[in-house]
Design an enzyme around this catalytic site. Structure first.
Site, PDB file in Angstrom:
ATOM      1  N   ASP A 103      39.853   0.990  27.010  1.00 17.86           N
ATOM      2  CA  ASP A 103      38.922   2.122  27.088  1.00 17.86           C
ATOM      3  C   ASP A 103      39.677   3.415  27.364  1.00 17.86           C
ATOM      4  O   ASP A 103      40.758   3.396  27.946  1.00 17.86           O
ATOM      5  CB  ASP A 103      37.956   1.951  28.270  1.00 17.86           C
ATOM      6  CG  ASP A 103      37.122   0.701  28.171  1.00 17.86           C
ATOM      7  OD1 ASP A 103      36.952   0.195  27.055  1.00 17.86           O
ATOM      8  OD2 ASP A 103      36.647   0.252  29.232  1.00 17.86           O
TER       9      ASP A 103
HETATM   10  N1  URA Z   1      37.922  -4.245  30.403  1.00 18.10           N
HETATM   11  C1  URA Z   1      37.346  -3.041  30.479  1.00 18.10           C
HETATM   12  O1  URA Z   1      36.285  -2.886  31.047  1.00 18.10           O
HETATM   13  N2  URA Z   1      37.975  -2.011  29.910  1.00 18.10           N
HETATM   14  C2  URA Z   1      39.172  -2.107  29.295  1.00 18.10           C
HETATM   15  O2  URA Z   1      39.712  -1.130  28.795  1.00 18.10           O
HETATM   16  C3  URA Z   1      39.749  -3.377  29.219  1.00 18.10           C
HETATM   17  C4  URA Z   1      39.100  -4.427  29.788  1.00 18.10           C
END
Ligand code: URA
Length: 238
Positions: free
Chosen positions: A105
Site C-alpha cells: 500500500d
Molecule cells: N497488508 C496491508 O494491509 N498492506 C500492505 O501493504 C501489505 C500487507
C-alpha cells in the site's frame, strides 16, 4: 558495449559458445547484413542486427531481480493516473524494465521485489505460491495475549478467515498507549494486515514489511534497492 560475436550469440541463449563459433566459421551468421566468418568480430548488442541461418537473433534482456526498501508515500504501480510518486521513480538508476512483484500500500513501507522476469513474476504472485511475508505493525492500544492468539489462529476479514499466522508482541507502551507487533503470513489478501488489525479493533499507526521470503531490508536505506543474489531468487521461488 561491444563483445565478441560468439559470446554475444551464446548470451542470447540460442547456441552454446562453441556452436556459435562453428556457425560463424560455417558462414551461417551475418552482422548488419554482411556475412561474417571471423571469430574476432565484435558486435554491439544494442545496435547491431545479427542473423543466424537467415533469422534475426532476438536480443535477450538480462533477467533482473531487485529488492527495494519502499518508503511510505509511493504507490506500487508502473504509472499512476493521479501523477503520484511511484516505486518506479525509486529504481530508475537500475535502467532496466522491471515491474513490481506484488504490491505494498501507499502508506506501507518495506520490502518490495521488482523484476523483468515474467515467469518469476507469474510464479511468485500465484496464490498457490504462499510466499512468507513478515510485517512490523505499530498499533494504537495494548495488544493482549488473547488478541495475539486470535490473530495467530485466524480472524475474519470480509467473509474470509485468515490462515494461521505467526505473531510476536515486540513492545507494549502503556504510557503512549501503543504496541508494536510482528506478523508473519503466507498469503496476501488486499490490505490483509490492516484488516487483521481492524478485526481485533486496533488502529494501525505504521506498517512496515521487514522481510519477504525471509530476506530482510534492514541493511537497505529507505528508498534504496539492491540486486538479489541467485540464491535469494531461488529461495523466493521455492
Ligand atoms: N497488508 C496491508 O494491509 N498492506 C500492505 O501493504 C501489505 C500487507
Amino acid at each position: 558495449m561491444e563483445e565478441r560475436l560468439q559470446k554475444w550469440i551464446a548470451n542470447q541463449g540460442i547456441l552454446s559458445r562453441r556452436k556459435a563459433e562453428e556457425a560463424i566459421l560455417q558462414g551461417k551468421v551475418t552482422v548488419n547484413g554482411k556475412l561474417v566468418t571471423e571469430l574476432g568480430t565484435k558486435v554491439d548488442g544494442a545496435k547491431d542486427i545479427v542473423t543466424y541461418e537467415g533469422k534475426v537473433i532476438q536480443k535477450q534482456e538480462q533477467k533482473v531481480y531487485i529488492l527495494l526498501n519502499k518508503p511510505i508515500g509511493y504507490v506500487t504501480t508502473v504509472q499512476d493516473q493521479f501523477k503520484r510518486d511511484t516505486v518506479m521513480d525509486l529504481v530508475k538508476d537500475c535502467r532496466c524494465k522491471v515491474v513490481p512483484v506484488g504490491r505494498l500500500d501507499m502508506y506501507t513501507s518495506g520490502a518490495l521485489i521488482l523484476s523483468n522476469d515474467g515467469d518469476f513474476i507469474y510464479e511468485v504472485t500465484h496464490p498457490k505460491h504462499e510466499i512468507t511475508k513478515t510485517y512490523t505493525v505499530t498499533v494504537k492500544g495494548i495488544v493482549t495475549q488473547e488478541e495475539k492468539e486470535k490473530l495467530e489462529k485466524g480472524v475474519e476479514i470480509e467473509n474470509y478467515v485468515t490462515r494461521p499466522a505467526l505473531v510476536k508482541i515486540l513492545k507494549t507502551d502503556t504510557e503512549k498507549n501503543i504496541s508494536r507487533i510482528e506478523i508473519t503470513i503466507h498469503e496476501g489478501k488486499n490490505r490483509q494486515v490492516r484488516k487483521m488489525c481492524e478485526a481485533i479493533e486496533k488502529k494501525v499507526l505504521a506498517l512496515h514489511r521487514s522481510k519477504i521470503a525471509g530476506i530482510g531490508v534492514k541493511d537497505i536505506p529507505l528508498g534504496k534497492w539492491r540486486y538479489l543474489s541467485r540464491e535469494e531468487v531461488e529461495k523466493i521461488r521455492k
